[in-house]
Structure formats: C-alpha cells, structure tokens
Scaffold this active site. Structure first.
Site, short mmCIF file in Angstrom:
data_model
loop_
_atom_site.label_atom_id
_atom_site.label_comp_id
_atom_site.label_asym_id
_atom_site.label_seq_id
_atom_site.Cartn_x
_atom_site.Cartn_y
_atom_site.Cartn_z
N ARG A 1 30.82 48.53 17.78
CA ARG A 1 31.79 48.72 18.85
C ARG A 1 31.09 49.11 20.16
NH1 ARG A 1 34.69 53.04 18.73
NH2 ARG A 1 35.04 53.05 16.46
N TYR B 1 47.08 38.90 39.84
CA TYR B 1 47.40 38.23 38.57
C TYR B 1 48.56 38.96 37.87
CZ TYR B 1 46.98 36.83 33.73
OH TYR B 1 47.27 36.39 32.47
N ASP C 1 38.93 40.83 41.50
CA ASP C 1 39.06 39.81 40.44
C ASP C 1 38.48 38.51 40.99
OD1 ASP C 1 39.96 37.80 38.67
OD2 ASP C 1 41.71 38.98 38.09
N LYS D 1 38.49 31.48 31.63
CA LYS D 1 38.75 30.38 32.56
C LYS D 1 37.46 29.62 32.86
CE LYS D 1 42.81 32.29 32.40
NZ LYS D 1 43.25 33.31 33.34
C1 LIG Z 1 43.88 34.56 33.28
C2 LIG Z 1 43.59 35.57 34.30
C3 LIG Z 1 43.45 36.92 33.94
C4 LIG Z 1 43.67 37.43 32.52
O1 LIG Z 1 42.64 36.98 31.66
P1 LIG Z 1 42.85 36.73 30.07
O2 LIG Z 1 41.51 36.25 29.67
O3 LIG Z 1 43.95 35.73 29.92
O4 LIG Z 1 43.22 38.04 29.46
C5 LIG Z 1 43.10 37.82 34.95
N1 LIG Z 1 42.94 37.42 36.22
C6 LIG Z 1 43.09 36.13 36.60
C7 LIG Z 1 42.90 35.77 38.03
C8 LIG Z 1 43.43 35.17 35.66
O5 LIG Z 1 43.58 33.90 36.04
#
Ligand SMILES: *Cc1c(COP(=O)(O)O)cnc(C)c1O
Length: 375
Positions: A50, A101, A172, A197
């Site tokens: 962990r 988001y 982000d 992504k």
């Molecule tokens: C998809 C997304 C998230 C969340 O990520 P997950 O991997 O789905 O938990 C956070 N910020 C942005 C800009 C996103 O497109």
C-alpha cells in the site's frame, strides 16, 4: 527498481519513451515487470504494497519527468483528486474553478456539506475574479482548458494572484497533458491528472496522478495515499506505462485533426458555436498560445435545435463512438447535459468531441453525415 535518470536535457517526446526503464543490465528486461506482491522482504522503506510498488514507480518516474516534479500514482483521477482534497486543512477555503470537472466539483460540495471546507466558485478566465477569490483562501483549484466549456485560465496570472495571498495552487492538467502545458513550471504547486485519459490513452484503464515539487505537500500526500488506500493495481500501472510511450505521437495526430475538425464544424450550418482555443476567434486563444505548446484534442460545439437534435447527432455517428470520456485512440462524442451532474450553464445542445487518431477525412465524413441528419 528503475534507473531513475531524471534527464532534464531530453525533450518530453524522448522522456515519454526513455524514462521509467529498469537499469541497463546484460539480458535484463527493457520494460519494468508487473510486480505482483502485496508485501516485501523486511528492512526497507516500502515494506508493504500500500506504500509503493515498482511498477507504479516506473509510471511515476515518467510522469514526474514530463511535468518537472515528483509524481504519485493513484487508482483513478478521482482517487488522486480526493487525496489532494484530503490534505486541505479543516475549515480551509477553496477558490474552485466554476467549471471544474464535475466529479471534483461534486466531491468539493460534499466536503462543504460536511463542514470540512468552504468553496467559492470562480470564473477562471477572469483574472480579477481570481484575485478577489484568493483573498482569505487556502487553495486555488484550477483546470485549464476546462471540461467541457473549454475556457482557458491565464495560469501565470492566477499563480501570481495566489502567491500574493499565500494560496496553494492545484491545477488539473488532464486536458492539456504535460506535452502541451506544464503547470509546475508556470508556478502551480500541485498538478493532478486523470491518467485514464490521454496519458494511458487506450480507454482500457483508470489511473490518476498527482505531481508536486514541494516536499512538505508530497509527504502529506504519500501519507494520505497510504492511509486512504486509493492505490493503483500493478497491472493497471503497467497498462498506463505502456500507453504513455506513444503519448507524443497520439497528441500530435489527434490535435492536428482537432484543429481541422474545429474549422469545419464552425462552417457547418447545424453548428451554432465551436469552443476550441486553437481557433483564432476563440476567447481563450491568445492566453492558450502564450502558455501552451498546442491546443489539445478536445473541443465542444453546440448544435441548432434542442437536446434531442444534439442527441441525434451523437446517435448517428458510425466511426466515432457515442460514449463519455476522452483521450483514447478512438474518437468519442457525447452531449454533456445528459449527465445530471453537469452544470446548468452548459448549453443543452453542447456536444463534447474527444478526437482520437483515426484518419481525419474519415472522421469528418462521419461527423458531417451525423450533423446533416438535423439540418
Ligand atoms: C476524467 C477526469 C477526471 C476524473 O478522472 P477518473 O480517472 O475518471 O477518476 C478528472 N479531471 C478531468 C479533467 C477529467 O477529464
């Protein structure tokens, strides 16, 4: 486990390939193995899985080298985001991008409802509003470009305002990727990613990343990750690592197609507005050109008619896939307001297009055909 060469002399296009490799040994593997072990021989700093794992460490090395900081891997983007939110001091005030988001915004609302933080929504393409929101705040939570409004934040200006008020800046960077924008070098304290992504890039794994240069923040994050337990599986880390090797090629191809599609969409009679910072007429174009190396592979557009018309477009594509998410090799399309969590100021007909690496003429033929069903 990895050779840990932090080679700042290399370009990001080389680092995605060269970093996070095992040490060079005769007949040693060139890829890091998927290390499946929940515990480790006693006496070292890791001890239990962990805390860390050699396969994640390789992924962390790659993303850290790209962003110019130390990276930590998580089970998903939301696990990364929630862990960063967990280290905000009790009662902390967060200036939150109004179009952040939807999952991050929802989690922040829950924390606020529980009395844990106070959130102030801020329009991130308005530097004066950011300055005002930073007064008495602890954290400025940015996203640029935003999902799915595609607004662009002047990150150096936002950071300067935050620093004047002693505010920690979290950014982000999922939409831009470190190939196009490096928030730490623009002054941000913490970068978060949904590696699900563009970074992993194949719509086959969920993964999150946090990057920082600040040792105190990093120490808190490691403790929070270990205790909250939102850690990635070694196989998922391997998939993300395998995907990231082609990040530079995928970004190049998909963003070249995105700019072509943006221009053609803007001229289509079924489209009322295109949001893409790469378009010279876009309100975010000038700032994006200053702080980004490219405009990314996601755009939003609005159709004529109502929500049903926009849904019809999404249902009529044949090469593209009608699905949520972004950043994969395949082009995804969806009407964002089909989600109850999407903000009400996002128009009902707004469609987000996450462009993949297919042939751009095939993509346009598909999209044009789908749009023509509503004219
Ligand atoms: C998809 C997304 C998230 C969340 O990520 P997950 O991997 O789905 O938990 C956070 N910020 C942005 C800009 C996103 O497109």
């Amino acid at each position: 486990m990895t050779s840990s060469h932090y080679r700042s002399d290399l370009s990001v296009e080389s680092l995605v390939v060269a970093s996070g490799r095992p040490p060079h040994e005769v007949d040693g593997p060139i890829n890091v193995p998927v290390v499946l072990s929940s515990t480790f021989h006693a006496g070292g700093p890791v001890a239990y899985a962990r805390t860390s794992n050699p396969t994640w460490e390789a992924l962390e090395e790659v993303v850290g080298s790209l962003e110019g900081g130390m990276a930590l891997a998580f089970a998903s983007g939301m696990a990364a985001i929630s862990t960063v939110m967990d280290i905000i001091k009790p009662g902390g005030v967060v200036a939150l991008s109004a179009h952040t988001y939807s999952g991050a915004a929802a989690r922040m609302r829950d924390l606020e409802a529980a009395g844990r933080v106070t959130a102030r929504l801020v329009q991130i393409d308005d530097p004066a509003a950011i300055e005002e929101a930073c007064v008495g705040a602890d954290v400025l939570w940015l996203e640029s470009p935003t999902n799915p409004a595609m607004e662009v934040c002047d990150i150096p200006a936002a950071v300067a305002a935050a620093k004047r008020h002693g505010v920690m800046v979290v950014c982000d960077n999922t939409f831009a990727t470190p190939l196009l924008q490096q928030p730490l070098s623009l002054g941000a304290d913490v970068v978060v990613h949904s590696a699900t992504k563009m970074l992993a890039g194949h719509s086959d794994v969920l993964m999150g990343i946090v990057v920082t240069n600040d040792d105190e923040i990093r120490t808190k994050l490691i403790r929070a990750r270990t205790l909250l337990g939102g850690i990635p599986g070694p196989f998922e880390a391997y998939l993300a690592l395998r995907g990231i090797r082609t990040l530079a090629l995928r970004v190049r191809q998909s963003q070249a197609s995105t700019s072509i599609l943006a221009e053609r969409l803007a001229a289509h009679p079924a489209v009322t507005r295109v949001r893409y910072p790469g378009l010279p007429t876009d309100p975010g174009h000038e700032v994006a050109t200053r702080q980004m190396k490219g405009y990314g592979s996601v755009l939003s557009f609005e159709t004529i008619g109502d929500a049903a018309a926009a849904e019809k477009v999404c249902d009529s594509v044949r090469l593209m896939t009608h699905a949520t998410s972004l950043g994969g090799v395949e082009t995804l399309i969806e009407r964002r307001r089909r989600w109850i969590e999407e903000r009400p100021d996002i128009p009902e007909t707004l469609i987000r297009l996450a462009v993949g690496i297919e042939d751009v003429e095939d993509l346009w033929a598909d999209l044009n055909g789908a749009l023509n069903t509503i004219v």
